[in-house]
Design an enzyme around this catalytic site. Structure first.
Site, short mmCIF file in Angstrom:
data_model
loop_
_atom_site.label_atom_id
_atom_site.label_comp_id
_atom_site.label_asym_id
_atom_site.label_seq_id
_atom_site.Cartn_x
_atom_site.Cartn_y
_atom_site.Cartn_z
N SER A 1 0.81 -1.21 0.00
CA SER A 1 0.00 0.00 0.00
C SER A 1 0.85 1.27 0.00
O SER A 1 2.04 1.25 0.34
CB SER A 1 -0.91 0.01 1.22
OG SER A 1 -1.63 -1.19 1.31
N1 SAH Z 1 -0.59 -5.29 4.02
C1 SAH Z 1 0.13 -5.62 2.83
C2 SAH Z 1 -0.57 -5.25 1.55
C3 SAH Z 1 -1.81 -6.01 1.36
S1 SAH Z 1 -2.30 -6.29 -0.30
C4 SAH Z 1 1.55 -5.07 2.85
O1 SAH Z 1 1.93 -4.37 3.82
O2 SAH Z 1 2.30 -5.36 1.92
C5 SAH Z 1 -3.70 -7.31 0.11
C6 SAH Z 1 -3.33 -8.72 0.46
O3 SAH Z 1 -4.54 -9.37 0.89
C7 SAH Z 1 -2.82 -9.53 -0.73
O4 SAH Z 1 -1.57 -10.08 -0.41
C8 SAH Z 1 -3.88 -10.63 -0.92
O5 SAH Z 1 -3.35 -11.87 -1.34
C9 SAH Z 1 -4.47 -10.72 0.49
N2 SAH Z 1 -5.82 -11.30 0.55
C10 SAH Z 1 -6.87 -11.16 -0.30
N3 SAH Z 1 -7.93 -11.86 0.13
C11 SAH Z 1 -7.55 -12.45 1.31
C12 SAH Z 1 -8.21 -13.32 2.25
N4 SAH Z 1 -9.47 -13.71 2.07
N5 SAH Z 1 -7.51 -13.72 3.32
C13 SAH Z 1 -6.22 -13.33 3.52
N6 SAH Z 1 -5.55 -12.53 2.66
C14 SAH Z 1 -6.21 -12.10 1.58
#
Ligand code: SAH
Length: 211
Positions: free
Chosen positions: A61
């Protein structure tokens, strides 16, 4: 002063301009090298205040959004925090410096493994990465003081609210996954939920589990 140092100070200045007033959060961002969480092609852009691509078509992000979410969580040293969407592990590492314990759930096994390895390499002992479906939360460790969802949800995941302590805070991007969402802060009061709608944001979607 080196070029890199200048870039980080410029980033911190832009976070202040965006309304980040919590010096602990600013210091944490200043001293956590975001390039470690990025692939080779993007390391040199780590101090830019923009989201950047990571593996599996996901994104790390924008620092402003990362900082805003942390500020909204009103973090305390005593907190046990659940993060949904580990991604690169950057947000989890920042959280771990300000709270007691971080549990972070990631749907993609590749990302969960990479984040686990990086966190071990950084010798951080208060983060646990779990490969799983974040929409289910982590009942075995519940209740949590704070919950942060870093993927877009159309509706508030009910199971996560159940795992939040009374007076606990959950922050998440709420809204259509194919458009922008509204960064939302939910405080779980006794018997009711208090919703506060903040900025327009754009997150990758919270998806159903892979298996
Ligand atoms: N917090 C992260 C960025 C998140 S991007 C950082 O600091 O880099 C969003 C993430 O959510 C992605 O890696 C995606 O694979 C994950 N995601 C999407 N759906 C999800 C679910 N149902 N459970 C767990 N993770 C999920």
């Amino acid at each position: 002063m080196t070029e890199n140092c200048n870039n980080i100070l410029r980033l911190i200045y832009s976070l202040r301009q965006a309304g980040i007033t919590d010096n602990q959060i600013l210091s944490c961002i200043e001293h956590t090298d975001r390039s470690k969480f990025l692939g080779k092609g993007f390391k040199n852009r780590s101090s830019e205040n923009i989201p950047l691509p990571i593996s599996c078509g996901q994104t790390i992000s924008q620092p402003t959004v990362v900082a805003k979410m942390m500020q909204l969580l009103e973090l305390s040293r005593k907190d046990k925090v659940l993060e949904i969407g580990t991604g690169s592990g950057y947000q989890a590492v920042l959280l771990s410096k300000l709270v007691r314990r971080v549990y972070t759930v990631e749907r993609q096994s590749v990302l969960a493994r990479q984040a686990t390895d990086l966190i071990a390499k950084l010798a951080i002992g208060n983060i646990t990465v779990i490969r799983g479906d974040g929409a289910l939360g982590l009942p075995i460790q519940a209740p949590f003081d704070k919950i942060l969802v870093t993927a877009a949800a159309e509706e508030t995941p009910k199971l996560l609210l159940d795992q939040l302590k009374t007076n606990g805070i959950m922050v998440l991007p709420l809204g259509p996954v194919d458009d922008y969402q509204i960064l939302t802060k939910i405080t779980k009061k006794t018997g009711f939920l208090e919703y506060q709608e903040l900025d327009r944001v754009n997150f990758v979607p919270l998806l159903p589990d892979i298996n």
